[in-house]
Design a protein around this motif. Structure first.
Motif, PDB file in Angstrom:
ATOM      1  N   PHE A 148      -4.048   5.217   4.201  1.00  0.00           N
ATOM      2  CA  PHE A 148      -4.213   6.671   4.160  1.00  0.00           C
ATOM      3  C   PHE A 148      -3.543   7.373   5.325  1.00  0.00           C
ATOM      4  O   PHE A 148      -3.354   8.594   5.291  1.00  0.00           O
ATOM      5  CB  PHE A 148      -5.691   7.041   4.098  1.00  0.00           C
ATOM      6  N   THR A 149      -3.207   6.622   6.372  1.00  0.00           N
ATOM      7  CA  THR A 149      -2.458   7.251   7.469  1.00  0.00           C
ATOM      8  C   THR A 149      -1.021   7.537   7.036  1.00  0.00           C
ATOM      9  O   THR A 149      -0.314   8.323   7.686  1.00  0.00           O
ATOM     10  CB  THR A 149      -2.451   6.357   8.711  1.00  0.00           C
ATOM     11  N   TYR A 150      -0.596   6.901   5.938  1.00  0.00           N
ATOM     12  CA  TYR A 150       0.743   7.138   5.396  1.00  0.00           C
ATOM     13  C   TYR A 150       0.730   8.303   4.408  1.00  0.00           C
ATOM     14  O   TYR A 150       1.548   9.225   4.500  1.00  0.00           O
ATOM     15  CB  TYR A 150       1.249   5.870   4.710  1.00  0.00           C
ATOM     16  N   ARG A 151      -0.221   8.276   3.452  1.00  0.00           N
ATOM     17  CA  ARG A 151      -0.243   9.313   2.416  1.00  0.00           C
ATOM     18  C   ARG A 151      -1.607   9.304   1.721  1.00  0.00           C
ATOM     19  O   ARG A 151      -2.190   8.248   1.501  1.00  0.00           O
ATOM     20  CB  ARG A 151       0.872   9.049   1.403  1.00  0.00           C
ATOM     21  N   VAL A 152      -2.090  10.474   1.362  1.00  0.00           N
ATOM     22  CA  VAL A 152      -3.373  10.601   0.675  1.00  0.00           C
ATOM     23  C   VAL A 152      -3.130  11.114  -0.746  1.00  0.00           C
ATOM     24  O   VAL A 152      -2.476  12.151  -0.934  1.00  0.00           O
ATOM     25  CB  VAL A 152      -4.316  11.569   1.424  1.00  0.00           C
ATOM     26  N   ILE A 212      -5.959  -0.828   0.313  1.00  0.00           N
ATOM     27  CA  ILE A 212      -5.440   0.388   0.950  1.00  0.00           C
ATOM     28  C   ILE A 212      -6.096   0.622   2.305  1.00  0.00           C
ATOM     29  O   ILE A 212      -5.415   0.910   3.298  1.00  0.00           O
ATOM     30  CB  ILE A 212      -5.658   1.603   0.028  1.00  0.00           C
ATOM     31  N   THR A 213      -7.417   0.464   2.377  1.00  0.00           N
ATOM     32  CA  THR A 213      -8.103   0.752   3.644  1.00  0.00           C
ATOM     33  C   THR A 213      -7.891  -0.356   4.673  1.00  0.00           C
ATOM     34  O   THR A 213      -7.836  -0.076   5.873  1.00  0.00           O
ATOM     35  CB  THR A 213      -9.605   0.967   3.390  1.00  0.00           C
ATOM     36  N   TRP A 253     -12.693   5.659   2.498  1.00  0.00           N
ATOM     37  CA  TRP A 253     -12.197   6.339   1.291  1.00  0.00           C
ATOM     38  C   TRP A 253     -12.782   7.749   1.196  1.00  0.00           C
ATOM     39  O   TRP A 253     -12.071   8.714   0.924  1.00  0.00           O
ATOM     40  CB  TRP A 253     -12.573   5.525   0.045  1.00  0.00           C
ATOM     41  N   ARG A 254     -14.079   7.865   1.411  1.00  0.00           N
ATOM     42  CA  ARG A 254     -14.725   9.166   1.263  1.00  0.00           C
ATOM     43  C   ARG A 254     -14.279  10.153   2.343  1.00  0.00           C
ATOM     44  O   ARG A 254     -14.229  11.361   2.107  1.00  0.00           O
ATOM     45  CB  ARG A 254     -16.244   9.011   1.287  1.00  0.00           C
ATOM     46  N   SER A 255     -13.923   9.630   3.510  1.00  0.00           N
ATOM     47  CA  SER A 255     -13.487  10.536   4.583  1.00  0.00           C
ATOM     48  C   SER A 255     -12.136  11.161   4.260  1.00  0.00           C
ATOM     49  O   SER A 255     -11.865  12.299   4.651  1.00  0.00           O
ATOM     50  CB  SER A 255     -13.426   9.790   5.913  1.00  0.00           C
ATOM     51  N   TYR A 256     -11.277  10.425   3.546  1.00  0.00           N
ATOM     52  CA  TYR A 256      -9.955  10.955   3.198  1.00  0.00           C
ATOM     53  C   TYR A 256      -9.967  11.735   1.880  1.00  0.00           C
ATOM     54  O   TYR A 256      -9.074  12.554   1.644  1.00  0.00           O
ATOM     55  CB  TYR A 256      -8.943   9.813   3.110  1.00  0.00           C
ATOM     56  N   LEU A 257     -10.953  11.458   1.027  1.00  0.00           N
ATOM     57  CA  LEU A 257     -11.067  12.188  -0.242  1.00  0.00           C
ATOM     58  C   LEU A 257     -12.486  12.765  -0.344  1.00  0.00           C
ATOM     59  O   LEU A 257     -13.295  12.347  -1.179  1.00  0.00           O
ATOM     60  CB  LEU A 257     -10.793  11.236  -1.418  1.00  0.00           C
ATOM     61  N   PRO A 317       0.796  -1.238   0.000  1.00  0.00           N
ATOM     62  CA  PRO A 317       0.000   0.000   0.000  1.00  0.00           C
ATOM     63  C   PRO A 317       0.824   1.282   0.000  1.00  0.00           C
ATOM     64  O   PRO A 317       0.452   2.254  -0.672  1.00  0.00           O
ATOM     65  CB  PRO A 317      -0.842  -0.138   1.269  1.00  0.00           C
ATOM     66  N   THR A 318       1.942   1.295   0.736  1.00  0.00           N
ATOM     67  CA  THR A 318       2.731   2.535   0.746  1.00  0.00           C
ATOM     68  C   THR A 318       3.320   2.809  -0.638  1.00  0.00           C
ATOM     69  O   THR A 318       3.320   3.953  -1.109  1.00  0.00           O
ATOM     70  CB  THR A 318       3.861   2.449   1.784  1.00  0.00           C
ATOM     71  N   GLY A 319       3.798   1.768  -1.292  1.00  0.00           N
ATOM     72  CA  GLY A 319       4.327   1.930  -2.645  1.00  0.00           C
ATOM     73  C   GLY A 319       3.243   2.341  -3.622  1.00  0.00           C
ATOM     74  O   GLY A 319       3.468   3.170  -4.522  1.00  0.00           O
ATOM     75  N   LEU A 320       2.050   1.765  -3.455  1.00  0.00           N
ATOM     76  CA  LEU A 320       0.926   2.108  -4.327  1.00  0.00           C
ATOM     77  C   LEU A 320       0.535   3.572  -4.153  1.00  0.00           C
ATOM     78  O   LEU A 320       0.325   4.302  -5.133  1.00  0.00           O
ATOM     79  CB  LEU A 320      -0.260   1.192  -4.009  1.00  0.00           C
ATOM     80  N   LEU A 321       0.463   4.026  -2.919  1.00  0.00           N
ATOM     81  CA  LEU A 321       0.088   5.418  -2.662  1.00  0.00           C
ATOM     82  C   LEU A 321       1.161   6.375  -3.163  1.00  0.00           C
ATOM     83  O   LEU A 321       0.844   7.448  -3.692  1.00  0.00           O
ATOM     84  CB  LEU A 321      -0.181   5.611  -1.177  1.00  0.00           C
ATOM     85  N   ASP A 322       2.426   5.994  -3.020  1.00  0.00           N
ATOM     86  CA  ASP A 322       3.498   6.819  -3.584  1.00  0.00           C
ATOM     87  C   ASP A 322       3.326   6.951  -5.101  1.00  0.00           C
ATOM     88  O   ASP A 322       3.497   8.038  -5.666  1.00  0.00           O
ATOM     89  CB  ASP A 322       4.867   6.207  -3.268  1.00  0.00           C
ATOM     90  N   TYR A 323       2.990   5.838  -5.751  1.00  0.00           N
ATOM     91  CA  TYR A 323       2.828   5.836  -7.207  1.00  0.00           C
ATOM     92  C   TYR A 323       1.666   6.742  -7.620  1.00  0.00           C
ATOM     93  O   TYR A 323       1.783   7.544  -8.560  1.00  0.00           O
ATOM     94  CB  TYR A 323       2.598   4.405  -7.700  1.00  0.00           C
ATOM     95  N   LEU A 324       0.550   6.624  -6.913  1.00  0.00           N
ATOM     96  CA  LEU A 324      -0.616   7.455  -7.227  1.00  0.00           C
ATOM     97  C   LEU A 324      -0.279   8.940  -7.074  1.00  0.00           C
ATOM     98  O   LEU A 324      -0.696   9.770  -7.891  1.00  0.00           O
ATOM     99  CB  LEU A 324      -1.791   7.095  -6.319  1.00  0.00           C
ATOM    100  N   CYS A 325       0.459   9.252  -6.026  1.00  0.00           N
ATOM    101  CA  CYS A 325       0.808  10.655  -5.778  1.00  0.00           C
ATOM    102  C   CYS A 325       1.848  11.152  -6.775  1.00  0.00           C
ATOM    103  O   CYS A 325       1.714  12.239  -7.353  1.00  0.00           O
ATOM    104  CB  CYS A 325       1.324  10.825  -4.357  1.00  0.00           C
TER     105      CYS A 325
END
Length: 505
Positions: A262-266, A256-257, A288-292, A231-239
């Motif tokens: 999301f506590t790592y990166r949004v 991810i959830t 998901w909706r709470s973070y986005l 998940p951390t790698g995935l979120l880095d990629y998305l960002c």
């Protein structure tokens, strides 16, 4: 009027020649490069085989594979992506069904596939990529295009068959065009978007990624498969790639959830999240909706046989645990309705019926299988006046008091246990309301006459039983609880119920 999907590619190439169309971890193809490559490949293939023939593609998942797809379309043929990681027996059954003249493959995939038997000619992907500009034959391509019809097949996807033989769903240009004309407009996909592709190319969710990109002049990033277990790698990629649009399977979102990613990166650029394939757990959707909070979330429903999706619901509120997210309303070019067991139309709320679909988005049928095609694509029993083909999905649904459609269960997920008819989906929904339970899946072990519940989370059996006490009658309680660190997934990102049955049955 657009009659061929290549019009999307050509118009976007005119508008954005130097813009990235498809990119992966190592390669980037601009629209100009993509069109040129596909025309060279199309010319080469056009000399090898006739129009409307299947051409299987067994290569690594990358941008060049999409260039091969478009080359196949330039040749007037249709593509079928084969995942070399599948059992060779299944690959051979697919190849035997196709009876193709040629196949495109690369060395790593052929090695991984093992003992496949193919009587036609195997074309090396590397050779096709090395074709020079002199390989392009404008006269041949124009001749092929001149003979093309919008009812010609565009792609084939093989789904599981109950008899063990995969069924090859064939979808035509017109169906994809009619779907995409509405899809991109309704969900505001534009040339400014960066679409993050999660779905395998032999899963029809990828069709929305590919053709949303080509139609609008957007860019598509192929996300490395390995990141969906990091998940951390995935979120880095998305960002880092500034992904704006995720059209993903439900399980991919839940990765991810489940691990509190999301506590790592949004991924703050992400403003459109469209999900399908399974019922989205309410807890995960709400997270998901709470973070986005400013993103659009859309629940999509539909089997491969109707070209991606036939209904949608734009999520506009949080849902209480245990409540159901609507599958919503039909897309404009499709008629969706419910039939009861006697083929009578259901219009009132709360009554379950089989969801049926008609319209231009229907697939052409199953390749070289008239019997299965005739059984699934049938005359509308409500129409006695003229031919009207419908597809019977095998899914049960109902109308809510709000007039929206709600998915209920697969027809074959209904069981009889202790003298009662039980929907496994109802037990799963109840389990997911229990504190300490994440995702949950139930299967019925016929030989033991037991219901087994598999779940993620820290809850134990006593906690779950206490949580179910006021939700389900005792006869619906699972007989067996299995706590797993993660539910097994199929290659398409759905929960692998067969794996659960094999491993824990």
């Amino acid at each position: 009027m657009i009659q061929n999907i290549l019009c999307y590619l050509e118009e976007s190439e005119k508008a954005y020649p130097d813009k990235p169309a498809f990119s992966d971890e190592h390669t980037r193809l601009t629209y100009k490069e993509l069109l040129s490559l596909s025309r060279r490949i199309g010319s080469f293939l056009g000399r090898k085989t006739g129009p409307r023939r299947p051409i299987p593609v067994m290569t690594e998942k990358n941008a060049y594979t999409l260039g091969a797809f478009m080359g196949i379309v330039h040749a007037g043929c249709f593509y079928i992506y084969l995942d070399a990681g599948q059992p060779s027996e299944r690959l051979n059954r697919i190849l035997n069904t196709l009876q193709a003249d040629i196949m495109i493959a690369d060395s790593p995939s052929l090695k991984a596939a093992g003992a496949i038997s193919f009587a036609g000619e195997i074309l090396d992907m590397g050779m096709l990529l090395s074709l020079g500009s002199d390989a392009e034959d404008p006269l041949l391509l124009a001749s092929i295009r001149g003979q093309a019809m919008d009812t010609d097949p565009l792609y084939g996807i093989f789904t599981s068959g109950s008899t063990g033989t995969p069924k090859g769903v064939v979808v035509g240009h017109r169906s994809v065009i009619d779907f995409m004309e509405h899809f991109t407009e309704m969900f505001h996909i534009t040339s400014g978007d960066v679409i993050g592709n999660q779905a395998p190319f032999d899963f029809d969710v990828s069709v929305k990624d590919i053709y949303s990109t080509l139609k609008t002049g957007a860019s598509m990033e192929i996300i490395p498969k390995r990141l969906f277990s990091i998940p951390t790698g995935l979120l880095d990629y998305l960002c880092d790639k500034k992904i704006t649009t995720a059209i993903w399977a439900v399980s991919a979102l839940c990765i991810i959830t489940t691990l509190n990613g999301f506590t790592y990166r949004v991924p703050e650029h992400l403003d459109k999240v469209l999900f399908s394939g399974e019922v989205m757990p309410v807890k995960h959707l709400n997270t998901w909706r709470s973070y986005l909070p400013d993103a659009m979330f859309v629940n999509l429903y539909g089997p491969t046989e109707i070209t991606c999706n036939c209904t949608y619901h734009v999520v506009d509120r949080d849902f209480e645990p245990g409540s159901h997210i609507p599958i919503g309303l039909p897309f404009p070019n499709e008629k969706v309705f419910l039939l009861d067991g006697d083929d009578r139309l259901i219009t009132g709320p709360g009554i379950c019926g089989e969801l049926c679909v008609s319209g231009t988005a229907l697939a052409l049928g199953y390749y070289r299988d008239r019997e299965k095609t005739a059984a699934a694509f049938v005359q509308n029993p409500l129409n006695q006046d003229y031919p009207e083909t419908i597809y019977r999905t095998g899914d049960m649904a109902y109308y809510g008091e709000d007039g929206l459609l709600y998915y209920h269960a697969r027809r074959d997920f209904q069981i009889k246990h202790m003298g009662h008819r039980i929907e496994l989906g109802e037990i799963e929904a109840a389990l997911e309301t229990v504190s300490g339970v994440g995702r949950a899946v139930c299967i019925f072990l016929e030989e033991k006459n037991k219901i087994a519940a598999f779940y993620e989370g820290e809850a134990d059996k006593k906690m779950i039983a206490a949580g179910l006490e006021h939700l389900l009658p005792r006869y619906m309680f699972p007989n067996r609880y299995v706590n797993l660190p993660a539910l097994p997934l199929t290659k398409n990102g759905k929960v692998d119920r067969q794996a659960l049955r094999r491993l824990y049955g």
